[in-house]
Design an enzyme around this catalytic site. Structure first.
Site, PDB file in Angstrom:
ATOM      1  N   THR A 278      42.578  33.208  24.125  1.00 43.81           N
ATOM      2  CA  THR A 278      43.919  33.248  24.694  1.00 43.81           C
ATOM      3  C   THR A 278      43.826  33.090  26.202  1.00 43.81           C
ATOM      4  O   THR A 278      42.958  33.692  26.840  1.00 43.81           O
ATOM      5  CB  THR A 278      44.663  34.555  24.357  1.00 43.81           C
ATOM      6  OG1 THR A 278      45.900  34.565  25.070  1.00 43.81           O
ATOM      7  CG2 THR A 278      43.869  35.806  24.709  1.00 43.81           C
TER       8      THR A 278
ATOM      9  N   GLU B 118      46.060  38.317  20.165  1.00 41.07           N
ATOM     10  CA  GLU B 118      45.280  39.533  19.942  1.00 41.07           C
ATOM     11  C   GLU B 118      45.739  40.291  18.699  1.00 41.07           C
ATOM     12  O   GLU B 118      45.122  41.260  18.276  1.00 41.07           O
ATOM     13  CB  GLU B 118      45.394  40.463  21.161  1.00 41.07           C
ATOM     14  CG  GLU B 118      44.685  39.965  22.412  1.00 41.07           C
ATOM     15  CD  GLU B 118      45.564  39.088  23.303  1.00 41.07           C
ATOM     16  OE1 GLU B 118      46.481  38.428  22.777  1.00 41.07           O
ATOM     17  OE2 GLU B 118      45.319  39.069  24.525  1.00 41.07           O
TER      18      GLU B 118
ATOM     19  N   LYS C 193      54.818  31.301  30.343  1.00 37.83           N
ATOM     20  CA  LYS C 193      54.703  30.616  29.055  1.00 37.83           C
ATOM     21  C   LYS C 193      55.687  29.463  29.001  1.00 37.83           C
ATOM     22  O   LYS C 193      56.887  29.658  29.058  1.00 37.83           O
ATOM     23  CB  LYS C 193      54.944  31.574  27.903  1.00 37.83           C
ATOM     24  CG  LYS C 193      54.215  31.132  26.679  1.00 37.83           C
ATOM     25  CD  LYS C 193      54.171  32.208  25.652  1.00 37.83           C
ATOM     26  CE  LYS C 193      53.084  31.907  24.639  1.00 37.83           C
ATOM     27  NZ  LYS C 193      53.228  32.716  23.451  1.00 37.83           N
TER      28      LYS C 193
ATOM     29  N   TRP D   7      50.360  28.806  27.709  1.00 34.94           N
ATOM     30  CA  TRP D   7      50.270  29.607  28.935  1.00 34.94           C
ATOM     31  C   TRP D   7      49.926  28.781  30.170  1.00 34.94           C
ATOM     32  O   TRP D   7      49.117  27.860  30.114  1.00 34.94           O
ATOM     33  CB  TRP D   7      49.200  30.680  28.777  1.00 34.94           C
ATOM     34  CG  TRP D   7      49.553  31.724  27.767  1.00 34.94           C
ATOM     35  CD1 TRP D   7      48.969  31.893  26.538  1.00 34.94           C
ATOM     36  CD2 TRP D   7      50.548  32.743  27.870  1.00 34.94           C
ATOM     37  NE1 TRP D   7      49.558  32.949  25.902  1.00 34.94           N
ATOM     38  CE2 TRP D   7      50.520  33.493  26.680  1.00 34.94           C
ATOM     39  CE3 TRP D   7      51.471  33.103  28.872  1.00 34.94           C
ATOM     40  CZ2 TRP D   7      51.364  34.572  26.454  1.00 34.94           C
ATOM     41  CZ3 TRP D   7      52.312  34.184  28.636  1.00 34.94           C
ATOM     42  CH2 TRP D   7      52.260  34.898  27.446  1.00 34.94           C
TER      43      TRP D   7
HETATM   44  P1  AMP Z   1      50.112  34.272  22.532  1.00 38.29           P
HETATM   45  O1  AMP Z   1      48.984  35.215  22.528  1.00 38.29           O
HETATM   46  O2  AMP Z   1      49.831  33.021  23.259  1.00 38.29           O
HETATM   47  O3  AMP Z   1      50.625  34.041  21.154  1.00 38.29           O
HETATM   48  O4  AMP Z   1      51.295  34.926  23.343  1.00 38.29           O
HETATM   49  C1  AMP Z   1      51.796  36.205  23.069  1.00 38.29           C
HETATM   50  C2  AMP Z   1      52.856  36.531  24.072  1.00 38.29           C
HETATM   51  O5  AMP Z   1      53.972  35.622  23.924  1.00 38.29           O
HETATM   52  C3  AMP Z   1      53.481  37.893  23.931  1.00 38.29           C
HETATM   53  O6  AMP Z   1      52.679  38.908  24.504  1.00 38.29           O
HETATM   54  C4  AMP Z   1      54.799  37.693  24.667  1.00 38.29           C
HETATM   55  O7  AMP Z   1      54.632  37.740  26.074  1.00 38.29           O
HETATM   56  C5  AMP Z   1      55.177  36.280  24.280  1.00 38.29           C
HETATM   57  N1  AMP Z   1      56.056  36.312  23.091  1.00 38.29           N
HETATM   58  C6  AMP Z   1      55.704  36.193  21.800  1.00 38.29           C
HETATM   59  N2  AMP Z   1      56.778  36.291  21.002  1.00 38.29           N
HETATM   60  C7  AMP Z   1      57.846  36.500  21.796  1.00 38.29           C
HETATM   61  C8  AMP Z   1      59.245  36.711  21.577  1.00 38.29           C
HETATM   62  N3  AMP Z   1      59.774  36.705  20.353  1.00 38.29           N
HETATM   63  N4  AMP Z   1      60.028  36.898  22.662  1.00 38.29           N
HETATM   64  C9  AMP Z   1      59.526  36.902  23.908  1.00 38.29           C
HETATM   65  N5  AMP Z   1      58.213  36.713  24.181  1.00 38.29           N
HETATM   66  C10 AMP Z   1      57.384  36.510  23.144  1.00 38.29           C
END
Ligand code: AMP
Length: 537
Positions: free
Chosen positions: A185, A328, A437, A442
């Site tokens: 990540t 994670e 994001k 990211w």
């Molecule tokens: P990733 O590890 O790349 O899947 O990103 C996870 C992160 O995406 C989370 O910690 C949030 O910051 C953001 N995220 C995931 N789902 C949502 C959601 N439904 N609304 C807002 N942010 C989200």
């Protein structure tokens, strides 16, 4: 006193064996680089997973070796997921959207032995192959007639390798805690961090995802979440465990027309993706006057879902359900479904609930805490740092200390800030992690800041995420000029070209007299976000 029940290992192999026996004829449809409409079945791909396992053994792979993939969502990537993990190797899915330096870092850190690569990403690997320290060779995911010319050394053709192999393979009896797959990540500061899933965590997450998504064999699933980003939210496993037909979009992930075409042709009933993908779909439908009649349920997550998107999907009778999770967490943590009495609420109030990240799914525990670490009430008002724990939440990052990921009391800090209301609906309100994001992927604000600070006229630079109608969020560069300097906005942004990934370059730059700092002298992103709350691309 122990119970008297069987303790069969929870392994991905058990999912494969089950689907092969029970759902052998269930279809998998894919768009690939060499075929716009490829059709196969679970039975056939699991046969090919056996051939792949024989290939890997012949290549001299040893148990636990990391075998990388750099590929879109299609049936060959699906075969790799099972063929690699079920033979006792680790399927390392690499995100091709990362910029080359990050891919080098990740492949070397993981000590990848072989890379299975889509023809489209061969040029990317050609650029960096001299820097890859552990890779022994490359297998291109196509047939002989479509093999690209390449400068990659020790390159082989996937279909040619498979063709020579037997389907039978003596799948090993794996310990359920053995590593199955690895995904890095970049949603944290510093270098990307590896999350090493186990067979057990994957199977438990799969069972939870199956019930959360209420999957049954009558469903047709379109995962528009990449297989290189948290296992397509677990759908690679869930579809096999529940016998759902799978439809893979290949390289057409963000293409509204192609997605609408797949949905209608294959009668897709359930789909998953980030908001940007569904925006592309509803924009295409609005322009073309098309419809998506078979699609009744859509999971949206990875970023906040705009109200306008939810309303647009409602107008096509597709129920958009918000989910939240992270790499994670394998990734699912919460899912939004309304309670029976909420259906009678006025429309506006219903949307307020529906836009929240939803309630916990069984297996994950969450809490919000203040800065002193004290737990906050679930009152929908107090917002605090969101922390989680559970059997599919990572215990440590790969090759790092447990304490690098975890709090001393065993909880994992998500870097998200949230409220939780009295009914358990969690809503993300902010982030403590300093990343942006955009379109589901990211951007490191620190890397963009460092690149901007290299400009001779810049005294200080900070980057924050601001709302964007297509990408959900885009970076905004905020700059304090050096005394007497008068840099041009456009020149400053052009200066970043070549220093960071192209899609990381902010569309705009604003000049300020001063950037706010915290008591410890760090740039206060929270204050900056407040200051630019009204700014929007
Ligand atoms: P990733 O590890 O790349 O899947 O990103 C996870 C992160 O995406 C989370 O910690 C949030 O910051 C953001 N995220 C995931 N789902 C949502 C959601 N439904 N609304 C807002 N942010 C989200």
């Amino acid at each position: 006193m122990f119970g008297d029940m069987m303790d069969d290992a929870l392994t991905i192999t058990s999912i494969m064996k089950f689907a092969r026996q029970v759902y052998s004829n269930t279809e998998i449809v894919s768009i690939t680089a060499d075929n716009p409409s490829h059709r196969t079945t679970f039975g056939a791909v699991f046969d090919r997973a056996g051939q792949l396992a024989n290939v890997l053994a012949n290549l001299g792979c040893a148990q636990g070796d990391r075998i990388a993939t750099l590929a879109w969502n299609d049936y060959r990537h699906f075969e790799l997921y099972y063929g690699i993990s079920c033979s006792g190797y680790v399927c390392h899915t690499v995100n091709p959207r990362l910029f080359p330096e990050q891919i080098v870092y990740i492949a070397n850190h993981a000590e990848d032995q072989w890379i299975f690569v889509d023809p489209a990403f061969v040029p990317l690997l050609e650029q960096v192959q001299d820097q890859l320290t552990s890779v022994r060779g490359y297998i291109v995911l196509t047939d002989q007639s479509n093999m690209p010319e390449t400068t990659l050394t020790n390159t082989m053709c996937y279909e040619t390798l498979l063709a020579d192999q037997a389907v039978d393979y003596a799948w090993p009896e794996l310990d359920e805690n053995s590593a199955s797959s690895l995904c890095y990540t970049s949603g944290t500061t510093g270098n990307p961090k590896g999350v090493l899933y186990s067979h057990r965590s994957t199977v438990l997450h799969c069972m939870a995802a199956n019930t959360t998504a209420a999957l049954s064999p009558s469903e047709v699933i379109l995962p528009v979440v990449p297989m290189f980003h948290v296992n397509a939210w677990g759908m690679v496993y869930s579809a096999a465990a529940t016998g759902c037909k799978l439809v893979f979009p290949g390289p057409k992930m963000g293409d509204g027309e192609a997605l609408a075409g797949l949905i209608n042709a294959e009668k897709v009933s359930f789909a998953l993706g980030v908001p940007t993908v569904w925006l592309a779909l509803v924009n295409y439908l609005a322009e073309s006057g098309g419809s998506i009649d078979s699609l009744t349920r859509v999971l949206v997550g990875g970023a906040a879902c705009p109200l306008s998107l939810m309303k647009a999907m409602d107008s096509y009778n597709a129920d958009l359900q918000v989910v939240w999770g992270m790499t994670e967490m394998s990734p699912l943590g919460t899912c939004n479904t309304l309670l029976p009495w909420m259906h009678d609420l006025p429309e506006d109030e219903k949307y307020e609930y529906r836009l929240k990240a939803g309630r916990l799914i069984y297996g994950v525990d969450m809490r919000i805490v203040d800065e002193a670490g004290s737990e906050l009430a679930w009152d929908g008002e107090k917002s605090g740092q969101l922390q989680v724990r559970g059997p599919w939440v990572c215990k440590a990052y790969y090759k790092m200390e447990v304490s690098d990921a975890h709090l001393p009391d065993g909880w994992f800090d998500t870097g998200d800030v949230a409220t939780i209301d009295q009914y358990g609906y969690m809503a993300i309100t902010d982030r403590t992690k300093d990343v942006i994001k955009s379109g589901g992927e990211w951007i490191s604000s620190i890397d963009v800041e460092n690149a901007a600070m290299g400009h001779p006229d810049v005294a200080e630079a900070a980057v924050i995420g601001v709302p964007h109608p297509k990408w959900t969020e885009r970076p905004l560069l905020i700059v304090v000029k050096k005394p007497q300097a008068n840099p041009d906005k456009k020149a400053l942004l052009t200066f970043l070209d070549g220093k960071i990934a192209k899609w990381w370059i902010p569309e705009d730059c604003v000049f300020v007299e001063e950037i706010p700092h915290t008591a410890t002298g760090k740039v206060s992103k929270k204050d900056l976000r407040d200051q630019f709350r009204e700014y929007s691309y």
